[in-house]
Write a protein that holds these residues in place. Structure first.
Motif, PDB file in Angstrom:
ATOM      1  N   MET A  46       2.364  -5.081   8.977  1.00 57.26           N
ATOM      2  CA  MET A  46       3.112  -4.279   8.007  1.00 57.26           C
ATOM      3  C   MET A  46       4.618  -4.320   8.191  1.00 57.26           C
ATOM      4  SD  MET A  46       1.574  -2.688   5.550  1.00 57.26           S
ATOM      5  CE  MET A  46       0.556  -4.087   5.152  1.00 57.26           C
ATOM      6  N   TRP A  63      -0.229   5.820  -3.822  1.00 57.76           N
ATOM      7  CA  TRP A  63      -0.677   4.421  -3.911  1.00 57.76           C
ATOM      8  C   TRP A  63      -1.824   4.428  -4.925  1.00 57.76           C
ATOM      9  CZ3 TRP A  63      -4.357   2.050   0.248  1.00 57.76           C
ATOM     10  CH2 TRP A  63      -4.599   0.701  -0.034  1.00 57.76           C
ATOM     11  N   GLN A  91       4.563   0.209   2.190  1.00 59.09           N
ATOM     12  CA  GLN A  91       3.837  -0.632   3.131  1.00 59.09           C
ATOM     13  C   GLN A  91       3.696  -2.008   2.482  1.00 59.09           C
ATOM     14  OE1 GLN A  91       1.981   0.434   6.489  1.00 59.09           O
ATOM     15  NE2 GLN A  91       4.086   1.059   6.146  1.00 59.09           N
ATOM     16  N   ARG A 117      -0.387   8.881  13.518  1.00 56.41           N
ATOM     17  CA  ARG A 117       0.502   8.160  12.594  1.00 56.41           C
ATOM     18  C   ARG A 117       1.021   8.999  11.417  1.00 56.41           C
ATOM     19  NH1 ARG A 117      -4.535   5.817  12.397  1.00 56.41           N
ATOM     20  NH2 ARG A 117      -5.786   6.085  10.508  1.00 56.41           N
ATOM     21  N   ASP A 118       1.841   8.312  10.625  1.00 55.30           N
ATOM     22  CA  ASP A 118       2.314   8.743   9.307  1.00 55.30           C
ATOM     23  C   ASP A 118       3.183  10.005   9.359  1.00 55.30           C
ATOM     24  OD1 ASP A 118       0.694   6.625   8.624  1.00 55.30           O
ATOM     25  OD2 ASP A 118      -0.952   7.851   7.866  1.00 55.30           O
ATOM     26  N   TYR A 152      -4.387   7.345  -3.499  1.00 54.10           N
ATOM     27  CA  TYR A 152      -4.454   7.526  -2.039  1.00 54.10           C
ATOM     28  C   TYR A 152      -3.038   7.592  -1.473  1.00 54.10           C
ATOM     29  CZ  TYR A 152      -6.607   7.142   2.591  1.00 54.10           C
ATOM     30  OH  TYR A 152      -7.057   7.408   3.854  1.00 54.10           O
ATOM     31  N   ALA A 153      -2.941   8.186  -0.284  1.00 54.56           N
ATOM     32  CA  ALA A 153      -1.720   8.107   0.537  1.00 54.56           C
ATOM     33  C   ALA A 153      -0.468   8.609  -0.172  1.00 54.56           C
ATOM     34  CB  ALA A 153      -1.507   6.665   1.020  1.00 54.56           C
ATOM     35  N   TRP A 189      -3.532  -7.276   2.861  1.00 61.61           N
ATOM     36  CA  TRP A 189      -2.918  -6.494   3.936  1.00 61.61           C
ATOM     37  C   TRP A 189      -2.668  -7.405   5.138  1.00 61.61           C
ATOM     38  CZ3 TRP A 189      -3.515  -4.676   8.932  1.00 61.61           C
ATOM     39  CH2 TRP A 189      -2.860  -3.488   9.250  1.00 61.61           C
ATOM     40  N   GLU A 201      -5.139  10.816   7.082  1.00 60.81           N
ATOM     41  CA  GLU A 201      -3.956   9.958   7.005  1.00 60.81           C
ATOM     42  C   GLU A 201      -2.905  10.628   6.111  1.00 60.81           C
ATOM     43  OE1 GLU A 201      -5.326   5.489   7.795  1.00 60.81           O
ATOM     44  OE2 GLU A 201      -5.837   6.101   5.765  1.00 60.81           O
ATOM     45  N   CYS A 202      -1.673  10.179   6.260  1.00 60.54           N
ATOM     46  CA  CYS A 202      -0.559  10.516   5.369  1.00 60.54           C
ATOM     47  C   CYS A 202      -0.426  12.001   5.033  1.00 60.54           C
ATOM     48  CB  CYS A 202      -0.686   9.697   4.082  1.00 60.54           C
ATOM     49  SG  CYS A 202      -0.698   7.940   4.392  1.00 60.54           S
ATOM     50  N   ASN A 257       0.837  -1.198   0.000  1.00 55.64           N
ATOM     51  CA  ASN A 257       0.000   0.000   0.000  1.00 55.64           C
ATOM     52  C   ASN A 257       0.878   1.256   0.000  1.00 55.64           C
ATOM     53  OD1 ASN A 257      -0.412  -1.321   2.842  1.00 55.64           O
ATOM     54  ND2 ASN A 257      -1.090   0.721   3.311  1.00 55.64           N
ATOM     55  N   ASP A 258       0.798   2.139   0.946  1.00 50.18           N
ATOM     56  CA  ASP A 258       1.384   3.484   0.805  1.00 50.18           C
ATOM     57  C   ASP A 258       2.867   3.532   0.414  1.00 50.18           C
ATOM     58  OD1 ASP A 258      -0.952   3.576   2.237  1.00 50.18           O
ATOM     59  OD2 ASP A 258      -0.092   4.542   3.994  1.00 50.18           O
ATOM     60  N   PHE A 265       4.101   0.942  10.342  1.00 45.92           N
ATOM     61  CA  PHE A 265       3.194   1.710   9.484  1.00 45.92           C
ATOM     62  C   PHE A 265       3.950   2.809   8.735  1.00 45.92           C
ATOM     63  CE2 PHE A 265      -1.491   1.035  10.981  1.00 45.92           C
ATOM     64  CZ  PHE A 265      -1.360  -0.318  10.757  1.00 45.92           C
ATOM     65  N   SER A 266       3.182   3.669   8.054  1.00 46.45           N
ATOM     66  CA  SER A 266       3.784   4.611   7.105  1.00 46.45           C
ATOM     67  C   SER A 266       4.680   5.665   7.745  1.00 46.45           C
ATOM     68  CB  SER A 266       2.683   5.321   6.323  1.00 46.45           C
ATOM     69  OG  SER A 266       2.211   4.434   5.343  1.00 46.45           O
TER      70      SER A 266
HETATM   71  C1  FRU Z   1      -2.974   4.619   4.700  1.00 50.08           C
HETATM   72  C2  FRU Z   1      -2.634   3.882   5.983  1.00 50.08           C
HETATM   73  C3  FRU Z   1      -1.753   4.706   6.895  1.00 50.08           C
HETATM   74  C4  FRU Z   1      -1.073   3.661   7.719  1.00 50.08           C
HETATM   75  C5  FRU Z   1      -0.871   2.547   6.718  1.00 50.08           C
HETATM   76  C6  FRU Z   1      -0.974   1.160   7.257  1.00 50.08           C
HETATM   77  O1  FRU Z   1      -3.303   3.762   3.648  1.00 50.08           O
HETATM   78  O2  FRU Z   1      -3.821   3.463   6.643  1.00 50.08           O
HETATM   79  O3  FRU Z   1      -2.440   5.658   7.664  1.00 50.08           O
HETATM   80  O4  FRU Z   1       0.138   4.118   8.242  1.00 50.08           O
HETATM   81  O5  FRU Z   1      -1.853   2.722   5.713  1.00 50.08           O
HETATM   82  O6  FRU Z   1      -0.670   0.211   6.283  1.00 50.08           O
END
Ligand code: FRU
Length: 494
Positions: free
Chosen positions: A66, A301, A55, A166-167, A284-285, A63, A222-223, A38-39, A98-99
């Motif tokens: 991570m 992503w 990710q 996060r992130d 996204y992200a 998923w 997020e992100c 993912n991200d 995570f990210s």
């Molecule tokens: C965004 C997210 C982030 C998190 C990550 C986890 O897609 O939910 O906020 O850090 O993915 O995989």
């Protein structure tokens, strides 16, 4: 030190990638070495190469706990996998890595700042707390910092939810100190961007609430990514649970760019405008980096998080990045262009000028599934403009995806309903085209299983995954009324 979990992941991915043939992946968009992606994370330039982490769950194309996958490139298009960089293997991140982001320290080491899922701070409830951690490395092997976590629930404002923090996106200021923005869930249940400061990138403290959502753009955020560009402050975010507004923000979990004044001394940001970053289905992200030549480059992503349940045919990998995009501000808005490195992998040019289109039209030499094609469309007679223009691609007798443009309404629609999807996933998006003289310009990038459309030199962008068999490679033009087109098409080769 390489932990058991990291060693396992590295051994696993070496074997698993052998089961994926290069033809079964996009050719110049990064996909995971194996398993799930993912991200984008840790996007940075280090020791002469672009580093992109992601990710990653190597063991399954779903998923899972991570890790960070890792790849390097000199042109942002051809990526070489390096061994898995981070695994969930230490106290503060035992539940998942995570990210996060990365930068180069003045002493030449590569620093990664990421979110750990801390099971020890789990307290009495079930979800782990999210904390911010560091790892330092040489571009291939990274040691988790002994002082992790460097930021946790005690560093956030009163009422912030420790399960949603996060992130981190880190940068170095001109005075040599460091800043990071991270998202957190405020006491009202919606997102906020928090600003943190550090004199040395290792000891961190809370500085201020950088921006509060107050429920305007979705719920949790997020992100985050913050930078200045062309004299403006720019904040990129991926808000969750967005409500649509006019033609924008239809993706539920979507994306927004805020542009405004940044007061460098006060370190305060006053957004003046907000816009969708990408008006398509799958984006996204996103995260940016500052390239050595001064370009601000963004990668996302290429996925609508709500669309992950639909996969088309089974593949031992899932997830891919967008093409890296150069960002700039024009007329107070964010514009994007595919990185100029793309021009170096173009071959077999085919071009046409002033071609009339009335009804259906095929053009010899115009087709393919790995292409960079620009189409300019005008009414043949400005006094009698066409009603609708259609560009169909990834087409055979059974399948196609199309862009259709209604001249009067000024609306461009991307529709992949007949691309081979067998589920009622989102298949359409509409985009209200801004500022147009009589000509619409569409730059369409195809890479086997995706389309990215850069509209009018990048003022708007629409991105989507495609599920269509590779044999469907025809392109057709259609006009209801009389249009005139110029076409310039290149194949994109490895
Ligand atoms: C965004 C997210 C982030 C998190 C990550 C986890 O897609 O939910 O906020 O850090 O993915 O995989």
């Amino acid at each position: 030190m390489v932990s058991k979990r990291l060693r396992q992941a590295r051994a696993y991915e070496l074997e698993a990638e052998k089961r994926i043939s290069p033809e079964d992946r996009p050719s110049f968009h990064l996909s995971p070495r194996c398993g799930w992606l993912n991200d984008p994370n840790g996007f940075s330039f280090y020791k002469g190469q672009y580093h992109l982490f992601y990710q990653y769950y190597p063991y399954n194309s779903q998923w899972g706990p991570m890790h960070w996958g890792h790849a390097v490139s000199t042109d942002l298009l051809h990526w070489t996998y390096l061994p898995c960089a981070l695994a969930p293997d230490s106290g503060a991140d035992i539940g998942g890595v995570f990210s996060g982001s990365g930068l180069v320290l003045p002493d030449g080491r590569h620093l990664l700042m990421y979110t750990g899922l801390d099971d020890e701070l789990n307290k009495p409830d079930s979800d782990p707390y999210q904390v911010q951690c560091l790892a330092v490395g040489d571009g291939e092997n990274y040691d988790k910092y002994m002082g992790n976590p460097v930021l946790s629930d005690t560093d956030t404002p009163e009422g912030s939810d420790p399960h949603d923090f996060r992130d981190p996106k880190i940068w170095r200021r001109e005075d040599g100190t460091y800043r990071a923005v991270a998202v957190s869930r405020a006491s009202d249940g919606t997102g906020q961007v928090l600003l943190f400061e550090s004199p040395d990138a290792f000891s961190w403290k809370f500085k201020k609430v950088f921006l509060k959502n107050d429920g305007v753009y979705g719920l949790m955020w997020e992100c985050p990514d913050f930078f200045t560009l062309d004299g403006k402050g720019v904040l990129l975010l991926s808000p969750m649970d967005m409500l649509p507004e006019g033609f924008e923000f239809h993706n539920g979990n979507g994306n927004v760019c805020m542009i405004g004044e940044f007061d460098d001394k006060e370190e305060s940001f006053a957004p003046e405008r907000a816009q969708a970053i990408d008006s398509g289905i799958d984006f996204y992200a996103c995260q940016t980096m500052l390239a050595p030549d001064g370009r601000r480059i963004m990668i996302g992503w290429m996925q609508n998080p709500d669309g992950c349940s639909y996969r088309g045919d089974y593949k031992p990998w899932y997830g891919q990045m967008t093409i890296p995009r150069e960002l700039f501000i024009k007329d107070g808005r964010l514009w994007q262009k595919p990185v100029r490195e793309l021009e170096a992998i173009r071959s077999n040019p085919v071009s046409y000028e002033k071609i009339p289109v009335e009804g259906e039209r095929l053009l010899s030499g115009i087709g393919g599934r790995r292409i960079d094609m620009t189409v300019k469309v005008r009414p043949m007679d400005p006094d009698h403009p066409y009603h609708k223009f259609i560009l169909r691609f990834a087409m055979n007798e059974e399948f196609y995806t199309q862009l259709s443009f209604r001249y009067k309404e000024n609306v461009l629609k991307l529709d992949r309903k007949f691309s081979g999807t067998r589920r009622a996933v989102i298949n359409q998006r509409r985009c209200l085209i801004r500022q147009r003289n009589d000509e619409l310009k569409l730059r369409v990038i195809l890479d086997r299983c995706s389309v990215e459309v850069f509209i009018n030199d990048g003022e708007q962008v629409m991105t989507a995954l495609l599920y269509t068999d590779q044999e469907a490679d025809q392109i057709m033009f259609y006009a209801d009324g009389s249009a005139e087109i110029d076409v310039e098409k290149y194949d994109l080769t490895d």
